[in-house]
Design an enzyme around this catalytic site. Structure first.
Site, PDB file in Angstrom:
ATOM      1  N   HIS A 192      91.161 135.793  99.266  1.00 39.29           N
ATOM      2  CA  HIS A 192      91.854 135.715  97.973  1.00 39.29           C
ATOM      3  C   HIS A 192      90.863 136.218  96.911  1.00 39.29           C
ATOM      4  CE1 HIS A 192      95.013 133.321  95.518  1.00 39.29           C
ATOM      5  NE2 HIS A 192      94.245 133.885  94.621  1.00 39.29           N
ATOM      6  N   GLN A 199      88.530 129.605  92.976  1.00 33.89           N
ATOM      7  CA  GLN A 199      89.078 128.936  91.799  1.00 33.89           C
ATOM      8  C   GLN A 199      88.899 127.414  91.813  1.00 33.89           C
ATOM      9  OE1 GLN A 199      92.806 131.455  92.249  1.00 33.89           O
ATOM     10  NE2 GLN A 199      92.790 131.164  90.040  1.00 33.89           N
ATOM     11  N   TYR A 211     105.802 135.431  89.160  1.00 33.55           N
ATOM     12  CA  TYR A 211     105.689 134.647  87.938  1.00 33.55           C
ATOM     13  C   TYR A 211     106.630 135.117  86.844  1.00 33.55           C
ATOM     14  CZ  TYR A 211     101.331 132.579  89.721  1.00 33.55           C
ATOM     15  OH  TYR A 211     100.398 131.897  90.466  1.00 33.55           O
ATOM     16  N   TRP A 267     101.954 127.025  92.046  1.00 27.02           N
ATOM     17  CA  TRP A 267     100.579 127.245  91.599  1.00 27.02           C
ATOM     18  C   TRP A 267     100.400 126.437  90.327  1.00 27.02           C
ATOM     19  CZ3 TRP A 267      96.503 129.762  93.781  1.00 27.02           C
ATOM     20  CH2 TRP A 267      95.351 129.828  92.986  1.00 27.02           C
ATOM     21  N   ARG A 298      98.777 125.783 100.612  1.00 29.72           N
ATOM     22  CA  ARG A 298      98.241 127.130 100.742  1.00 29.72           C
ATOM     23  C   ARG A 298      96.862 127.180 100.098  1.00 29.72           C
ATOM     24  NH1 ARG A 298      98.946 131.969  97.211  1.00 29.72           N
ATOM     25  NH2 ARG A 298      97.998 133.627  98.440  1.00 29.72           N
ATOM     26  N   PHE A 304      97.023 125.828  84.881  1.00 30.24           N
ATOM     27  CA  PHE A 304      98.209 126.019  85.716  1.00 30.24           C
ATOM     28  C   PHE A 304      98.526 124.786  86.569  1.00 30.24           C
ATOM     29  CE2 PHE A 304      97.718 130.641  85.045  1.00 30.24           C
ATOM     30  CZ  PHE A 304      99.022 131.102  85.148  1.00 30.24           C
ATOM     31  N   ASN A 356      95.431 138.004  99.705  1.00 29.69           N
ATOM     32  CA  ASN A 356      96.198 137.608  98.542  1.00 29.69           C
ATOM     33  C   ASN A 356      96.164 138.735  97.515  1.00 29.69           C
ATOM     34  OD1 ASN A 356      97.440 135.502  96.629  1.00 29.69           O
ATOM     35  ND2 ASN A 356      95.739 136.368  95.452  1.00 29.69           N
ATOM     36  N   GLU A 357      97.329 139.192  97.104  1.00 34.23           N
ATOM     37  CA  GLU A 357      97.459 140.153  95.998  1.00 34.23           C
ATOM     38  C   GLU A 357      96.460 141.308  96.055  1.00 34.23           C
ATOM     39  OE1 GLU A 357      97.292 138.003  92.291  1.00 34.23           O
ATOM     40  OE2 GLU A 357      99.047 136.805  92.773  1.00 34.23           O
ATOM     41  N   GLU A 404      90.699 130.202  86.077  1.00 37.18           N
ATOM     42  CA  GLU A 404      91.723 131.246  86.053  1.00 37.18           C
ATOM     43  C   GLU A 404      91.095 132.620  85.765  1.00 37.18           C
ATOM     44  OE1 GLU A 404      94.757 131.439  87.167  1.00 37.18           O
ATOM     45  OE2 GLU A 404      94.948 133.468  86.395  1.00 37.18           O
ATOM     46  N   TRP A 405      90.237 133.084  86.678  1.00 42.68           N
ATOM     47  CA  TRP A 405      89.685 134.439  86.644  1.00 42.68           C
ATOM     48  C   TRP A 405      89.201 134.816  85.241  1.00 42.68           C
ATOM     49  CZ3 TRP A 405      88.793 134.755  91.475  1.00 42.68           C
ATOM     50  CH2 TRP A 405      89.724 134.292  92.407  1.00 42.68           C
TER      51      TRP A 405
END
Ligand SMILES: *[C@@H]1O[C@H](CO)[C@@H](O)[C@H](O)[C@H]1NC(C)=O
Length: 507
Positions: A151, A49, A339, A459, A106, A475, A196-197, A466-467
């Site tokens: 990530h 990102q 979020y 964040w 991070r 953000f 991550n996620e 943003e993907w």
């Protein structure tokens, strides 16, 4: 000289020392001093990102480099080729963080920079060099690196060779990657997360097909390849075993010398029943269990959640004796990316409206009840402002996992705009200040009530890629002009800085 004229030197002093001191002192419901002194306060990013430099320093293509080039996948047709050019501007970005006063950062490592061909080729010295410089520069400013191994972005080589997460072979690649990173950086890194996620990567990559590798089947989506009823469970199993491989390597080979800790980061939406009826309350329990616990229950208890086993039965892979041996090396902490909160409606006992996003726990989620949003909407379509959700989410994880240490590894607010939006609009982000203040207020409360939360990462430090939304959502605490790469603090950056200095007045 007029009375009061001798104030003039003060004005000069204030203006030259800091823009902040000229702003009216804002009242706030939450203060740095509401959190433990040892608490980590930071900002978060990820490699794809922000880094850009997608082919520099002998980096190979990642799955996201390949995926963003497929037509129609990214809203504005953009990609991370340049992003924030952080690869060249990392020192400036560390300076931004230092000026905020954070004590932690991070970030994630680009696997394709460190091992361009995975374990089928050598370690890339330029990749090691970049993260060494980043880590050393952070430490010089008193900022602790909080490092995510992956990530979302992985070397495309692994996808092409054996289907990446669909093959159990990937645990050897992930283990090798982790070993190289612990060996190269672990003398200075106290906090490691493996993934991550992964719950988002699996649902979007293998169930809905909207993230790489873009696999799915009806009724979840229509893709050229994939089986939404099987692939997500296979990919999750291999991620869990990859995580366990890395944790075993860290615990056996590095932890006693390096004295760090290792965990995993899950996307953690809080859910509320849509209707006050037993069916929706049960569906809400399922929606929660099918989310972060899908990964966390095996890592903590060695089994998939009972809520999932009951519905999926034999469709869930089982853990072999060798898998169980690996899983005995436990997590040191849970990373919570929180979020928003959404409503859940049952689809097990009643027919669900078509066209809504179906969760695999036989439920649909929605942000609205009788036409009213669950909280103030944000520019991210499924993200509403619901501060109570962070308190409930942390409490749920605390209860389910016996108060294992937690970090809020992401929390933040999206701004959107159109061609008329000018820089001043982006900089005037009062909505983000309200978001951060209200969520931090609830976080302080749940910590007072006994939750072992040890850090918080906003964040993000800068606007970034943003993907699927490309650069259309912002953000950042700092605005990025993507033409010049200039960074400008938004009002929220000033708010966070004052918060960290404990400067806000008590409300
Ligand atoms: C890239 O790899 C080649 C071949 O190993 C090497 O000669 C070159 O110095 C590397 N370049 C960088 C920037 O690391």
């Amino acid at each position: 000289m007029a009375p009061g004229g001798n104030n003039a030197p003060w004005i000069v002093l204030l203006a030259s020392s800091s823009l902040l001191l000229m702003l009216p002192r804002a009242a706030s419901a939450v203060h740095r001093s509401d959190f433990p002194a040892s608490f980590l306060f930071g900002t978060a990013t990820s490699s794809y990102q922000i880094e850009g430099a997608y082919l520099e320093g002998n980096k190979s293509l990642s799955n996201w480099d390949v995926f963003t080039r497929l037509p129609g996948r990214i809203k504005d047709g953009s990609n991370g080729d340049i992003a924030d050019d952080h690869y060249h501007r990392y020192e400036e970005d560390i300076e931004l963080m230092h000026s905020l006063g954070v004590n932690a950062y991070r970030f994630s490592i680009s696997w394709a920079r460190i091992l361009p061909k995975g374990r089928f080729g050598g370690v890339n010295p330029s990749g090691i060099d970049f993260y060494n410089k980043l880590i050393d520069s952070l430490l010089l400013k008193g900022i602790q690196p909080f490092v995510t191994l992956t990530h979302y972005d992985i070397p495309q080589e692994l996808e092409d060779r054996y289907g990446a997460w669909l093959s159990s072979e990937i645990q050897y690649d992930f283990g090798h990657f982790a070993d190289v990173c612990f060996g190269a950086f672990g003398d200075r890194v106290r906090y490691w997360s493996t993934f991550n996620e992964p719950n988002v990567a699996v649902q979007r990559g293998y169930m809905f097909g909207t993230y790489p590798p873009g696999r799915c089947s009806p009724p979840f989506g229509s893709c050229a390849h994939g089986d939404s009823g099987a692939d997500p469970y296979a990919a999750t199993h291999n991620m869990i075993l990859s995580h366990a491989t890395a944790v075993e390597i860290y615990k056996r080979k590095y932890q006693s010398k390096q004295k760090g800790s290792i965990g995993i980061v899950l996307f953690s939406t809080w859910y509320e029943p849509l209707r006050d009826v037993p069916d929706d309350r049960l569906a809400t329990e399922r929606a929660l269990a099918f989310d972060a616990p899908w990964f966390l229950d095996p890592l903590v208890y060695g089994e998939y959640p009972p809520e999932m086993r009951q519905i999926l039965g034999e469709r869930l892979p089982s853990f072999s004796p060798e898998d169980r041996r690996k899983l005995q090396y436990k997590l040191d902490f849970i990373g919570v990316n929180h979020y928003t909160t959404l409503y859940v409606r049952d689809c097990m006992f009643s027919r669900c409206p078509l066209g809504q996003q179906t969760q695999h726990g036989m439920a649909v989620v929605t942000g609205e009840r009788n036409g009213l949003p669950i909280g103030t909407p944000t520019a991210m379509p499924t993200f509403y402002v619901v501060p109570d959700g962070i308190e409930k989410m942390v409490t749920y994880i605390m209860m389910r996992y016996n108060n294992l240490p937690m970090f809020i590894t992401e929390n933040g607010y999206a701004q959107g705009g159109d061609s008329d939006t000018n820089v001043d609009d982006w900089l005037d982000d009062k909505g983000r200040i309200e978001y951060l203040e209200s969520y931090l207020t609830k976080l302080a409360k749940v910590i007072r009530n006994g939750a072992d939360v040890r850090g918080y990462f906003a964040w993000s430090v800068v606007d970034n890629f943003e993907w699927l939304f490309g650069y259309t959502l912002r953000f950042g605490l700092h605005y990025v002009d993507y033409k010049t790469q200039a960074r400008t603090p938004k009002l929220s950056a000033l708010w966070y800085k004052e918060f960290l200095q404990n400067l806000h007045e008590v409300q």
